[in-house]
Write an enzyme that holds these catalytic residues in place. Structure first.
Site, short mmCIF file in Angstrom:
data_model
loop_
_atom_site.label_atom_id
_atom_site.label_comp_id
_atom_site.label_asym_id
_atom_site.label_seq_id
_atom_site.Cartn_x
_atom_site.Cartn_y
_atom_site.Cartn_z
N ASP A 31 0.85 -1.20 0.00
CA ASP A 31 0.00 0.00 0.00
C ASP A 31 0.88 1.26 0.00
O ASP A 31 0.63 2.21 -0.75
CB ASP A 31 -0.93 -0.04 1.23
CG ASP A 31 -1.85 1.16 1.28
OD1 ASP A 31 -2.72 1.27 0.39
OD2 ASP A 31 -1.70 2.01 2.19
N LYS A 81 1.61 4.25 -3.03
CA LYS A 81 1.57 5.70 -2.84
C LYS A 81 2.88 6.36 -3.28
O LYS A 81 2.89 7.42 -3.91
CB LYS A 81 1.27 6.02 -1.38
CG LYS A 81 -0.15 5.57 -0.98
CD LYS A 81 -0.37 5.63 0.52
CE LYS A 81 -1.77 5.15 0.88
NZ LYS A 81 -1.96 4.93 2.31
P1 NHO Z 1 -14.77 -0.91 0.41
O1 NHO Z 1 -15.44 -0.56 1.70
O2 NHO Z 1 -14.28 -2.29 0.18
O3 NHO Z 1 -15.77 -0.50 -0.75
C1 NHO Z 1 -15.55 -0.82 -2.10
C2 NHO Z 1 -16.88 -0.74 -2.83
O4 NHO Z 1 -16.61 -0.99 -4.20
C3 NHO Z 1 -17.93 -1.77 -2.43
O5 NHO Z 1 -19.19 -1.12 -2.44
C4 NHO Z 1 -17.88 -2.82 -3.56
O6 NHO Z 1 -19.13 -3.45 -3.76
C5 NHO Z 1 -17.57 -1.91 -4.72
N1 NHO Z 1 -16.94 -2.59 -5.86
C6 NHO Z 1 -15.79 -3.29 -5.89
N2 NHO Z 1 -15.55 -3.73 -7.15
C7 NHO Z 1 -16.57 -3.28 -7.92
C8 NHO Z 1 -16.89 -3.38 -9.29
N3 NHO Z 1 -16.11 -4.04 -10.14
N4 NHO Z 1 -18.05 -2.78 -9.74
C9 NHO Z 1 -18.85 -2.10 -8.90
N5 NHO Z 1 -18.58 -1.97 -7.59
C10 NHO Z 1 -17.46 -2.55 -7.10
O7 NHO Z 1 -13.48 0.02 0.16
P2 NHO Z 1 -13.23 1.52 0.74
O8 NHO Z 1 -12.54 1.50 2.04
O9 NHO Z 1 -14.50 2.28 0.59
O10 NHO Z 1 -12.15 2.06 -0.31
C11 NHO Z 1 -12.56 2.54 -1.56
C12 NHO Z 1 -11.33 3.04 -2.32
O11 NHO Z 1 -10.73 4.12 -1.60
C13 NHO Z 1 -10.23 1.98 -2.49
O12 NHO Z 1 -9.63 2.12 -3.75
C14 NHO Z 1 -9.23 2.35 -1.40
O13 NHO Z 1 -7.90 1.93 -1.68
C15 NHO Z 1 -9.35 3.86 -1.47
N6 NHO Z 1 -8.82 4.51 -0.31
C16 NHO Z 1 -9.33 4.25 0.92
C17 NHO Z 1 -8.72 4.80 2.03
C18 NHO Z 1 -9.33 4.55 3.39
O14 NHO Z 1 -8.91 5.10 4.41
N7 NHO Z 1 -10.39 3.73 3.47
C19 NHO Z 1 -7.56 5.60 1.82
C20 NHO Z 1 -7.14 5.90 0.53
C21 NHO Z 1 -7.79 5.35 -0.52
O15 NHO Z 1 -5.96 7.14 2.58
C22 NHO Z 1 -6.62 5.97 2.89
C23 NHO Z 1 -5.60 4.83 3.00
O16 NHO Z 1 -4.66 4.80 2.24
C24 NHO Z 1 -5.87 3.77 3.98
C25 NHO Z 1 -4.68 2.81 4.12
N8 NHO Z 1 -5.16 1.45 4.44
C26 NHO Z 1 -3.76 3.28 5.23
O17 NHO Z 1 -3.12 4.34 5.07
O18 NHO Z 1 -3.65 2.59 6.30
#
Ligand code: NHO
Length: 367
Positions: A226, A230
């Site tokens: 991850d 970045k």
């Molecule tokens: P979820 O909760 O798994 O939600 C994903 C959604 O996408 C679900 O509704 C699923 O049904 C849908 N989906 C997946 N494939 C699909 C497809 N082919 N067609 C239609 N729908 C589809 O994931 P999140 O947490 O909501 O994350 C969403 C995006 O945001 C991801 O790309 C994740 O990498 C990105 N993101 C999240 C975070 C965070 O904090 N949750 C961050 C950055 C980006 O800055 C954060 C971070 O880097 C966290 C990291 N783990 C850390 O620093 O510790």
């Protein structure tokens, strides 16, 4: 004159997606009270197996949207069909990708070539192959569509916009260094804190999992990928043609013996057997009066990117980080010896969605 209408399609309604939809609802209400703002119409939303869309491009009401999506009996559209639907909208369209799907990321060039702008926190497109990166930005340049991926690094923190501003205003970025993972930040701030002795490594990993900071399988955080994704994104923005997140040294914190255990639960159950490894690393840093942290760095001049454990003086800003905060230091010619520092919450639904919403506003202002 009637305000211009912009059509929005959203893929993914998970942790970030739900927060984004609520921020989008507030934004559309705010815009509705201002005659000079565009009218934003949400016309398409999908998750893995369900699709809800407005055939005549009238705005879908926000009330009970998640339930309506869950109960939708409309045909589930493939991405190609969704692109066709959005490109036939009677005005400019924006696709918001709130998934972590590589498959969707791979199709960004096609989306952009149809003139559909993209806003996303999905790291996959920008940290995949260098060819995909080039295809995305050349498709956007050709069609005039805009790409925004602010929250692919540092969630809502202004990391990508800051780096772009530094580069575009002619500053010379020499080095970027920091803590890029909320999960790793939390783990090391509690395992090797400045005050007190900290808990056992495996216990801290377990606690992070219970608090919802880790991925469902904590190995997906501990393998460093991850952070490597970045760093790949930032290095490319700084001008380095990094081939992929596996083309530079990335230290994994998964003990070799546990790399292939079948499940995340089994991994957590066996992790205490390897606590002594991390204790030794912590003790070696303490002996030098330092603390250990999981960091990434990009030396732009030397074209070197690396991710892994490093020791820091206790007075260093990286050592003093709290909770699951990120810190990113930009060393540049203009800023000299004192880097430009961006610091704050780097993970979580609301703050990540904020980066998506701000990217959307940025696109709306330029369309
Ligand atoms: P979820 O909760 O798994 O939600 C994903 C959604 O996408 C679900 O509704 C699923 O049904 C849908 N989906 C997946 N494939 C699909 C497809 N082919 N067609 C239609 N729908 C589809 O994931 P999140 O947490 O909501 O994350 C969403 C995006 O945001 C991801 O790309 C994740 O990498 C990105 N993101 C999240 C975070 C965070 O904090 N949750 C961050 C950055 C980006 O800055 C954060 C971070 O880097 C966290 C990291 N783990 C850390 O620093 O510790």
């Amino acid at each position: 004159m009637a305000p211009k209408e912009v059509y929005i399609g959203v893929i993914g309604a998970g942790g970030v997606g739900k927060c984004f939809l609520s921020q989008l609802e507030s934004l559309s209400k705010r815009y509705a009270t201002n005659a000079s703002s565009p009218k934003i119409s949400l016309v398409f939303i999908s998750r893995s197996t369900k699709t809800l869309y407005s055939e005549k491009y009238t705005a879908l009401p926000f009330e009970n949207l998640s339930t309506k999506l869950a109960n939708s009996t409309q045909k589930h559209l493939s991405l190609t069909e969704a692109i066709g639907f959005l490109s036939a909208a009677p005005g400019k369209a924006i696709l918001v990708d709130n998934t972590s799907s590589q498959n969707i990321a791979d199709q960004y060039p096609q989306v952009l070539s149809k003139g559909i702008s993209i806003v996303t926190p999905n790291k996959k497109a920008f940290s995949g192959s260098y060819k995909l990166w080039q295809d995305i930005f050349s498709a956007a340049a050709e069609s005039g569509a805009i790409v925004s991926h602010e929250s692919s690094v540092g969630a809502g923190l202004p990391v990508i916009s800051t780096l772009n501003d530094l580069v575009n205003t002619g500053d010379e970025v020499t080095k970027i260094e920091g803590v890029f993972s909320g999960t790793m930040s939390f783990l090391f701030n509690s395992f090797a804190p400045l005050e007190g002795s900290g808990g056992k490594w495996s216990a801290e990993v377990m606690k992070a999992k219970e608090l919802g900071y880790t991925e469902p399988d904590p190995r997906d955080d501990l393998n460093g990928l991850d952070v490597a994704r970045k760093l790949t994104i930032l290095a490319r923005l700084a001008g380095l043609p990094i081939e992929s997140p596996t083309s530079f040294p990335v230290q994994s914190l998964i003990p070799k013996e546990l790399e292939s255990v079948a499940s995340g639960d089994e991994f957590l159950q066996k992790l205490p057997q390897f606590d002594s490894q991390m204790e030794e690393t912590k003790a070696a840093a303490e002996k030098e009066g330092k603390v250990v942290r999981f960091v990434g760095s990009i030396d732009v001049a030397k074209k070197e990117v690396k991710v892994g454990l490093e020791k820091f003086d206790r007075s260093h800003p990286i050592a003093a980080l709290k909770g699951s905060d990120n810190i990113i230091s930009f060393y540049t010619k203009r800023y000299g010896a004192n880097p430009l520092i961006v610091q704050g919450a780097g993970a979580g639904g609301e703050v990540t969605a904020m980066g998506v919403t701000s990217g959307l506003i940025h696109i709306l202002e330029r369309l």
